[in-house]
Design an enzyme around this catalytic site. Structure first.
Site, PDB file in Angstrom:
ATOM      1  CG  LEU A 152      -1.645  -1.251   1.581  1.00 25.13           C
ATOM      2  CD1 LEU A 152      -2.373  -1.098   2.913  1.00 25.13           C
ATOM      3  CD2 LEU A 152      -2.628  -1.564   0.468  1.00 25.13           C
ATOM      4  CB  ALA A 254      14.548  13.736 -10.691  1.00 26.25           C
ATOM      5  N   GLY A 255      13.645  13.648  -7.577  1.00 24.42           N
ATOM      6  CA  GLY A 255      13.102  14.368  -6.425  1.00 24.42           C
ATOM      7  C   GLY A 255      14.177  14.578  -5.374  1.00 24.42           C
ATOM      8  CB  CYS A 262       7.854   1.658   3.140  1.00 24.70           C
ATOM      9  SG  CYS A 262       6.310   1.229   3.911  1.00 24.70           S
TER      10      CYS A 262
END
Ligand code: UDX
Length: 453
Positions: A152, A254-255, A262
Site C-alpha cells: 500500500l 527525480a526528487g 517504508c
C-alpha cells in the site's frame, strides 16, 4: 469469514476497512484505548484519502468493530492479521519485539486451525520463527503462521488494496494457503493475480520490491545530476527510457530523495539482512548513503541560493503529496540545516499536523502564498497539486527575491520565467525547445534556468 486485525496503525486500519468492504466480519484491536474509542466514533487518527468514509460505512454496516480486548476477539477468528509496528534500530535492523509479543500473547486464545498472518513488514525467516514461538506458547502445532505482505502506498492505500497488481500469500502448508485464498477470494474473482509461495519468499518479495523501486529513484536522481551538468532534461530522459516496456515509466521522477515509513527503513533492513547472512547487497548500501547525501546536497543548494540571513519559504513538508506523514521526509534533513545556516525559514503544507509536531518552533503559514511573503528563495519540496497550480505572478509579487527551486519538477519553467522568477528544477536545466507547429521550424531558446544568485 471472521477476521481479527492486531494494530490500528496505518496498515492495520486500511487492511481492516478493506477486508470489511470485501464482506468479512472484522475486528480491529489496539492497546491504545483512546485511539480505539475515537475509532468507534469513526474518528480516524491518520490522513488517508477515503479511509474515514470507508471506516464509517463499515461500522454502520456492522462489519467493522474496534476493541482493546484482542484476546476476547481472537477466540472466534478464522484468521488473525498482525499489523503491529516494526521500528528500525540504529544498525538498520528491525525490531521484531512487537510482532513476537503480539503473536505469543494471542496464540493461546486462537481457535484450532485458525491462521496467524503476518502483515507487518518483517525480515525473511520471521514467519518460521514466529511459528516456533506460537507452537511453544500453545503447546501444540495446530496454528499455521503465514505471510501476507502489503504494497500500500500512502495516499492511495485503498485503491492499492482493492486494485492490487498482485496478492502475495506466503504459506508453508496447504491449509493456511486455502484460508488466505478465501480471505482474498472477492479480489481474486475480479482477476487480481495471486502469488502463492512459501513464507520466506513472500517476506523477501516485499523487501526486494521496495529495494528495486527505491533503486529506480536513486538511479533517476543520479541521472538528474548528470543532466544538470550536460544541460539535459531528466523528464525527457525518463520518458524515453520508461517507454521501453521492459523498464516502464513508474518511479522515475527525480526528487529530493525518497522518504516515508517504508523505503528508508526497508532498504536498511534488506541491506542489514544481507550483511548478517553473508550475502551483502552493495547496490542497496550505496543507494541508502546516496539518498541521505542528496537531501544534504539539496539543503546546501538552497543555502547557496539565499543571501546571508535571508528568508526561505518551503512549500511542502510531507514526504510526498496526499499524506501528512513526515517520516524520513527530505524536509526533516533540509529544514534544520537551513535554520542552522542562519536562514529564516517559513513553512507551508496542506496537511501540516505531522510536521508541526516535529518542527513546532518553525514559522508555519496557513497558505502557500503567505509563506512566500518576503522570501528570497521559494522551494517546492512536496508535489501537492495546489503547488502545481500556484499563481506565479502572485508568487513573484509576494517574494522579495526571485529564486524558485522546484525539487519536484512540477512547475512549468517557462511560466516561471515569464512571471519574472529565476527557476531551477532538478535535472532540467536544459534548453527549452518549442514544439514544432505545422509549417514552422523547431526553435531553440536559451536556457531559462539560471543559477539563482
Ligand atoms: C512505498 C511503496 O510504494 C509501497 O508499495 C509500500 O507498501 C510502502 O512503501 P509509500 O512509502 O507510501 O509506499 O510511498 P511511495 O509513493 O512509494 O514513495 C516513496 C518515496 O519515494 C517518497 O518520498 C516519494 O516522494 C519518492 N518517489 C517516488 C520519488 O522520489 N520518485 C518517484 O518516482 C516515486
Amino acid at each position: 469469514m471472521k477476521i481479527v486485525v492486531l494494530g490500528a496503525g496505518y496498515v492495520g486500519l486500511t487492511t481492516s476497512a478493506c477486508l470489511a468492504e470485501l464482506g468479512h466480519d472484522v475486528t480491529c484491536c489496539d492497546i491504545d484505548g483512546d485511539r480505539i474509542a475515537a475509532l468507534e466514533r469513526a474518528e480516524v487518527p491518520i490522513f488517508e484519502p477515503g479511509l474515514s468514509e470507508l471506516i464509517g460505512k463499515q461500522i454502520a454496516l456492522g462489519r467493522l468493530h474496534f476493541t482493546t480486548h484482542a484476546t476476547k476477539a481472537a477466540g472466534t477468528a478464522d484468521a488473525i492479521f498482525l499489523a503491529v509496528g516494526t521500528p528500525s534500530d540504529a544498525n538498520g535492523d528491525i525490531d521484531l519485539s512487537y510482532v513476537e509479543t503480539a503473536a505469543k500473547t494471542i496464540a493461546p486464545y486462537m481457535q484450532s486451525r485458525a491462521v496467524l498472518v503476518i502483515k507487518s513488514t518483517v525480515v525473511a525467516g520471521t514467519a518460521r520463527r514466529v511459528k516456533a514461538l506460537v507452537d511453544a506458547s500453545r503447546g501444540s502445532k495446530d496454528i499455521a503462521v503465514a505471510s501476507n505482505p502489503e504494497f500500500l502506498r500512502e495516499g492511495s492505500a485503498i485503491k492499492d488494496f482493492m486494485h492490487a497488481d498482485r496478492i502475495v500469500i506466503g504459506a508453508d502448508d496447504a491449509a493456511s494457503e486455502a484460508v488466505l485464498r478465501e480471505v482474498y477470494e472477492p479480489l481474486l474473482l475480479r482477476g487480481i493475480p495471486l502469488v502463492a509461495t512459501q513464507t520466506v519468499n513472500a517476506e523477501l518479495i516485499k523487501y526486494a520490491a521496495n529495494a528495486l523501486l527505491a533503486l529506480r529513484i536513486g538511479f533517476i536522481n543520479d541521472v538528474a545530476d548528470l543532466c544538470e551538468k550536460l544541460e539535459g532534461d531528466v523528464g525527457a530522459v525518463a520518458d524515453g527510457i520508461g517507454r521501453d516496456h521492459r523498464i516502464g515509466s513508474a518511479f522515475l521522477s527525480a526528487g529530493p530523495g525518497f522518504g516515508g515509513s517504508c523505503f528508508p527503513k526497508d532498504t536498511r533492513a534488506f541491506a542489514s539482512t544481507g550483511r548478517r547472512h553473508g550475502a551483502p547487497q552493495p547496490l542497496i548500501e550505496t543507494l541508502i548513503e546516496r539518498n541521505e547525501l542528496r537531501k544534504e546536497a539539496l539543503a546546501d543548494r538552497i543555502i547557496d541560493a539565499a543571501p546571508r540571513h535571508g528568508r526561505v519559504a518551503i512549500l511542502g513538508t510531507s514526504f510526498k503529496a496526499n499524506t501528512d506523514d513526515v517520516r524520513e521526509a527530505a524536509a526533516l534533513t533540509i529544514i534544520p540545516r537551513l535554520i542552522e545556516a542562519g536562514l529564516d525559514v517559513h513553512l507551508h503544507d496542506p496537511q501540516p499536523n505531522g510536521a508541526k509536531r516535529l518542527l513546532p518552533d518553525a514559522h508555519w503559514h496557513t497558505s502557500a502564498l503567505d509563506a512566500t511573503r518576503g522570501a528570497d528563495v521559494t522551494v517546492v519540496l512536496t508535489e501537492w497539486d495546489e503547488y502545481r497550480s500556484l499563481d506565479l505572478a502572485e508568487l513573484r509579487k509576494a517574494m522579495r527575491g526571485q529564486a524558485l527551486l522546484d525539487f519536484r519538477n512540477i512547475i512549468d519553467r517557462e511560466r516561471a520565467a515569464s512571471a519574472g522568477l529565476i527557476y531551477q528544477g532538478l535535472g532540467r536545466s536544459g534548453i527549452v525547445v518549442q514544439p514544432a507547429r505545422r509549417g514552422h521550424a523547431i526553435t531553440a531558446k536559451a536556457p531559462v534556468a539560471a543559477s539563482p544568485a
